[in-house]
Design an enzyme around this catalytic site. Structure first.
Site, PDB file in Angstrom:
ATOM      1  N   ASP A 231       0.617  -1.229  -0.411  1.00  0.00           N
ATOM      2  CA  ASP A 231      -0.515  -0.591   0.376  1.00  0.00           C
ATOM      3  C   ASP A 231       1.548   1.188  -0.097  1.00  0.00           C
ATOM      4  O   ASP A 231       1.728   1.321   0.578  1.00  0.00           O
ATOM      5  CB  ASP A 231      -0.679   0.159   0.526  1.00  0.00           C
ATOM      6  CG  ASP A 231      -2.136   0.784   0.999  1.00  0.00           C
ATOM      7  OD1 ASP A 231      -3.404   0.586   0.467  1.00  0.00           O
ATOM      8  OD2 ASP A 231      -1.714   2.148   1.384  1.00  0.00           O
ATOM      9  N   ASN A 239      -2.642  12.641  -3.731  1.00  0.00           N
ATOM     10  CA  ASN A 239      -3.538  13.463  -5.092  1.00  0.00           C
ATOM     11  C   ASN A 239      -4.042  15.155  -4.180  1.00  0.00           C
ATOM     12  O   ASN A 239      -4.284  16.026  -5.088  1.00  0.00           O
ATOM     13  CB  ASN A 239      -4.337  12.037  -4.993  1.00  0.00           C
ATOM     14  CG  ASN A 239      -4.725  11.045  -5.587  1.00  0.00           C
ATOM     15  OD1 ASN A 239      -4.060  11.360  -6.514  1.00  0.00           O
ATOM     16  ND2 ASN A 239      -5.362  10.374  -4.929  1.00  0.00           N
ATOM     17  N   HIS A 244      -4.965  14.517  -8.964  1.00  0.00           N
ATOM     18  CA  HIS A 244      -5.086  13.357  -9.472  1.00  0.00           C
ATOM     19  C   HIS A 244      -4.369  12.888 -10.481  1.00  0.00           C
ATOM     20  O   HIS A 244      -3.929  11.157 -10.579  1.00  0.00           O
ATOM     21  CB  HIS A 244      -6.803  13.367  -9.582  1.00  0.00           C
ATOM     22  CG  HIS A 244      -7.667  12.885  -8.242  1.00  0.00           C
ATOM     23  ND1 HIS A 244      -7.526  11.715  -7.870  1.00  0.00           N
ATOM     24  CD2 HIS A 244      -8.276  13.872  -7.929  1.00  0.00           C
ATOM     25  CE1 HIS A 244      -8.243  12.012  -6.964  1.00  0.00           C
ATOM     26  NE2 HIS A 244      -9.192  12.921  -6.761  1.00  0.00           N
ATOM     27  N   ASP A 248      -1.586   9.505 -10.557  1.00  0.00           N
ATOM     28  CA  ASP A 248      -1.922   8.901 -12.045  1.00  0.00           C
ATOM     29  C   ASP A 248       0.058   8.285 -12.105  1.00  0.00           C
ATOM     30  O   ASP A 248       0.031   7.240 -12.328  1.00  0.00           O
ATOM     31  CB  ASP A 248      -2.494   9.060 -13.156  1.00  0.00           C
ATOM     32  CG  ASP A 248      -4.346   8.410 -12.177  1.00  0.00           C
ATOM     33  OD1 ASP A 248      -3.992   7.861 -11.451  1.00  0.00           O
ATOM     34  OD2 ASP A 248      -4.438   9.298 -13.497  1.00  0.00           O
ATOM     35  N   GLU A 274      -4.897   2.246  -4.476  1.00  0.00           N
ATOM     36  CA  GLU A 274      -2.862   2.301  -4.054  1.00  0.00           C
ATOM     37  C   GLU A 274      -2.502   1.322  -3.865  1.00  0.00           C
ATOM     38  O   GLU A 274      -1.415   0.926  -2.839  1.00  0.00           O
ATOM     39  CB  GLU A 274      -3.027   3.619  -3.145  1.00  0.00           C
ATOM     40  CG  GLU A 274      -3.622   3.604  -1.911  1.00  0.00           C
ATOM     41  CD  GLU A 274      -4.365   3.968  -1.662  1.00  0.00           C
ATOM     42  OE1 GLU A 274      -4.943   4.253  -0.424  1.00  0.00           O
ATOM     43  OE2 GLU A 274      -5.493   3.559  -2.453  1.00  0.00           O
TER      44      GLU A 274
END
Length: 361
Positions: A231, A239, A244, A248, A274
């Site tokens: 994780d 973010n 965002h 990415d 994630e």
């Protein structure tokens, strides 16, 4: 005449349809293996020879659509395949009948093949290039036919030209349509199995891999296995702070590093926003620990460069679970990995939690 030309047209379309079934999108690969280029060149040449058996006989000459396979080969196959196809067509013509017309045909096939290849290399519209190539081929074929047998019938030559244009355009459509269909099919297969953003397996496919392993239907004998849950630490703040789109970019980079730093036999999946997972078949406890630690270090030690020019440091938390081959419930592996991941996050993040390693030592 119409019957023979129609048979030629039918053979061309059928052949190229079957050709596409065999080679699929590889039909368009000019930089192919030597063996495959040889096969495609020979098959195209044999198609030209087959068309000669359904030709219009006029004295020492025969008229057919044998130049179309050469044009299509030059357009899609490149110089090597075109030369091979032309040689096969020439040999076939000499074997059918060796006379003055067949020897003249040798030069015409060489000219058509060369002209078609040179046109194919030009930066022009594909349809325009195809029409230009077939026009040159028709001019050469008609000129030789008039020169050898003195046949000047407008109806004959008009019909021949009409069938030539129909044949080349129809085959062009078949090849382009089939190629796009195979490309779309491969794209859909990829999207069905892989995460579009990171390039690793999507959750559905990764779960399928695990289920196969758990039910012992895995394609490789698996006596022991490990599962790593990973994780990204504080991904929400990335973010929130950078947007965002930059988030990415981080996910893409994590996917690349996971692929680069695992074994070729391992399976990597994105199982959440994630959250990633790595399934390691035939992996010992100690090897699992080494891989997990390597992943943690490779992600933490190297910054991730964003599109805005900034670089940020990312860390991950990892939870590992190990199955020795003797545990009664193999399906507990994801539960244990999830629990270990929770421990890693609760213990300060940027670390590997693996209670199985302590028991295994």
């Amino acid at each position: 005449m119409l019957r023979d030309l129609f048979i030629n047209l039918t053979i061309l379309v059928t052949f190229h349809y079957l050709f596409m079934l065999v080679f699929k999108e590889n039909f368009l690969k000019k930089e192919d293996t030597l063996l495959r280029q040889l096969c495609k060149g020979i098959l195209s040449g044999l198609l030209g020879v087959l068309l000669m058996f359904f030709s219009i006989k006029a004295g020492p000459a025969i008229i057919d659509l044998r130049h179309i396979p050469l044009i299509l080969t030059a357009f899609y196959g490149g110089i090597a395949q075109t030369i091979i196809a032309a040689v096969v067509v020439i040999i076939g013509r000499l074997l059918i009948e060796a006379n003055i017309a067949s020897f003249i045909n040798i030069f015409s096939m060489m000219i058509i093949a060369t002209a078609s290849f040179l046109i194919a290399e030009r930066h022009m519209n594909h349809v325009v290039k195809m029409l230009l190539s077939i026009t040159i081929g028709n001019v050469i074929a008609t000129s030789l036919f008039i020169m050898i047998v003195h046949e000047t019938s407008f109806e004959l030559h008009f019909t021949y030209w009409m069938f030539s244009y129909i044949a080349v355009l129809f085959n062009f459509y078949v090849i382009e349509h089939q190629t796009k269909a195979y490309q779309l099919l491969n794209l859909y297969k990829f999207q069905a199995h892989y995460d579009f953003l990171t390039g690793v397996l999507n959750k559905r496919k990764f779960d399928e891999v695990l289920n196969d392993a758990f039910s012992m239907k895995f394609k490789h004998p698996t006596h022991q296995m490990s599962l790593i849950y990973l994780d990204i630490d504080y991904f929400k703040s990335i973010n929130d702070q950078y947007g965002h789109h930059e988030g990415d970019m981080v996910l893409k980079e994590i996917g690349k590093r996971l692929i680069k730093n695992t074994r070729s036999s391992d399976y990597i999946g994105r199982i959440g926003g994630e959250e990633f997972a790595v399934f390691l078949p035939n992996c010992t406890v100690e090897k699992t620990w080494q891989i997990a630690e390597r992943l943690r270090r490779k992600i933490a030690d190297q910054p991730v460069y964003l599109q805005n020019g900034m670089s940020i440091h990312i860390t991950v938390s990892l939870g590992c679970a190990y199955y020795s081959g003797t545990s009664p419930d193999i399906k507990q592996l994801p539960i244990i990995a999830d629990q270990e991941l929770y421990k890693a996050k609760q213990s300060g993040r940027n670390q590997v939690s693996f209670s199985g390693r302590k028991r295994g030592q």
